[in-house]
Design an enzyme around this catalytic site. Sequence first.
Site, PDB file in Angstrom:
ATOM      1  N   ASN A  19      36.148  43.010  41.233  1.00 62.08           N
ATOM      2  CA  ASN A  19      35.860  42.879  42.657  1.00 62.08           C
ATOM      3  C   ASN A  19      36.929  42.034  43.337  1.00 62.08           C
ATOM      4  O   ASN A  19      37.783  42.563  44.056  1.00 62.08           O
ATOM      5  CB  ASN A  19      34.458  42.282  42.838  1.00 62.08           C
ATOM      6  CG  ASN A  19      34.054  42.173  44.294  1.00 62.08           C
ATOM      7  OD1 ASN A  19      34.825  42.509  45.188  1.00 62.08           O
ATOM      8  ND2 ASN A  19      32.859  41.697  44.537  1.00 62.08           N
ATOM      9  N   ASP A  20      36.911  40.733  43.086  1.00 60.01           N
ATOM     10  CA  ASP A  20      37.830  39.831  43.774  1.00 60.01           C
ATOM     11  C   ASP A  20      39.304  40.228  43.632  1.00 60.01           C
ATOM     12  O   ASP A  20      40.078  40.059  44.560  1.00 60.01           O
ATOM     13  CB  ASP A  20      37.652  38.400  43.232  1.00 60.01           C
ATOM     14  CG  ASP A  20      36.328  37.794  43.660  1.00 60.01           C
ATOM     15  OD1 ASP A  20      35.776  38.251  44.680  1.00 60.01           O
ATOM     16  OD2 ASP A  20      35.845  36.873  42.978  1.00 60.01           O
ATOM     17  N   VAL A  21      39.650  40.782  42.467  1.00 64.62           N
ATOM     18  CA  VAL A  21      41.066  41.084  42.228  1.00 64.62           C
ATOM     19  C   VAL A  21      41.549  42.278  43.043  1.00 64.62           C
ATOM     20  O   VAL A  21      42.725  42.630  43.004  1.00 64.62           O
ATOM     21  CB  VAL A  21      41.358  41.347  40.732  1.00 64.62           C
ATOM     22  CG1 VAL A  21      41.051  40.114  39.910  1.00 64.62           C
ATOM     23  CG2 VAL A  21      40.597  42.539  40.210  1.00 64.62           C
ATOM     24  N   SER A  54      34.084  34.687  43.426  1.00 63.70           N
ATOM     25  CA  SER A  54      34.552  33.730  44.423  1.00 63.70           C
ATOM     26  C   SER A  54      33.528  33.541  45.530  1.00 63.70           C
ATOM     27  O   SER A  54      33.647  32.648  46.347  1.00 63.70           O
ATOM     28  CB  SER A  54      35.858  34.224  45.030  1.00 63.70           C
ATOM     29  OG  SER A  54      35.600  35.401  45.756  1.00 63.70           O
TER      30      SER A  54
END
Lengths: 460, 105
Positions: free
Chosen positions: A387-389, A428
Amino acid sequence: MVAILYLISALLFIFALRGLSHPESSRMGNIFGIIGMIIAVFTTLMFKSVLSYYEIGAAILIGGAIGSFIALRIEMTALPQLVAAFHSLVGLAAVFVAAAAFYDPVAFSIGKVGSIKTASLVEMSIGTFIGAITFSGSVLAFGKLQGTISGKPIVFKFQHLINALIFLLIIFLIVLFVINQSPTIFWTIVIVSILLGFLVVIPIGGADMPVVVSMLNSYSGWAACGIGFTLSNNLLIITGALVGASGAILSYIMSKGMNRSIINVVLGGFGGEQDTSATKDNSDKIVKQGNAEDAAYIMKNADSVIIVPGYGMAVAQAQHALREMGDILKKEGIEVRYAIHPVAGRMPGHMNVLLAEANVPYEEVLELDEINHDFPMTEVSFVIGANDVTNPAAKTDESSPIFGMPILDVEKSQSVLFVKRSMATGYSGVDNELFYRDNTTMLFGDAKKMCEDIVKSLSA
Amino acid sequence: MEAHSSEVFVIGLTVFFLACIIGYYVVWSVTPALHSPLMGVTNAISSVIIVGAILAAGPQGFDTSKIFGLIGVVLASVNIFGGFLVTYRMLSMFKKKTKKIKEKE
């Protein structure tokens, strides 16, 4: 003679690391490492003072049997925990060797009980200190990775001040130990260092674990170095320095992958509380939802697909089903490749090992720098458990906690398929605007089940 | 005697810094795909600390230091066998494309 054999052993260790520059040479590298270790052990057994072969042999057999049993049984998804557990053993072994040297300095020719050389005492206590921290820090990291302890960062008031004070206390204890050589103080150093190890890892959250595991890797090396200085043994110093450097470089690469300084990661507390505020803004936006058939249809009609795996794939054990999906697509003449973000997973290189386990050829698995410029020419990005990446906010939103983190540019491909369990934010705590884009289709469900369903639809 | 032991320390320090520099260059040359096996190997070789444990366990008879030494030998052996074996397992999974797939592409 001994010095030369130790030197050969040290050189073999260097070649062992060198071999890892390419998968082809890596297996030979591992063999060099094994030969180096055999030489080191047998050379030491030839020492005149070493007489109790039976006891030592039995100890090696017991340890070896336990180690082999664990290494052969372990699931590849549990690799990060295993590595953490192994680090803790190196730390503990360092403490025991230091203790042994303290109780029987004659065996190591560093003086007599009660009048050990000052330099040796300093080196010994530093080795003990680092070893004990490595031990307890790794035990806690193991607990967090295994899920026995909550992976959430645990923060409390004056945390860093307390750690700093404990560190000063340890320095004070070491000075005291050097002066009066008391066993009580030696064990106090051990206990206080163990406490510090726990406190250092406690505030660090789950997805920062790649940095922590690398750091503990580095510590285990420095602990070996400390013991090497105590025993004036170059082999231990060289090997410890190699391992220490290796862990330090990995920590650096991992924190750079998150655009954070190592210090920021170590201070911890990241990803704890921000999630509620960030998610609310997008509650009225529309999300396009799809199912396995839609995904199969979209990918079947593409020329190229890039798969972006993340920790979610590891949790769901989806790598085999995913590879099967990739194989069918390849048979259809579609170009399939995998893009790995440096911090995907819970330890450096985690995703690469899992994909290799599922028989994905390593040529198809590419690093961020190698593949990022290919996304604009790619029709479908298949994001599974990451997700965050992939979050473009890292580039555009200066207020975002992940701002500046290098990301995989999936948003530049023509369409994005997101396999996710729910709309929950990533680690995050930041919402991902990609979910609300027109060309994004969300595939809700378990990653493994989803891949299997897509395989069914593709073969139908 | 004092001069001698400080000389030993400086030699140790020299070896240490040179090894750090070698480590720096060698580790940067490791391909990111093999970072997990790298941890496995470094984990195994850092257990070379077994050398110290064997020296402590070496003398005949049983005293405190010998027991510590033997515990050290057990712990380090777990790591040596475990570390090299798990690395072996990881590395044997990294395969090139098989010819079969190549033909179909």
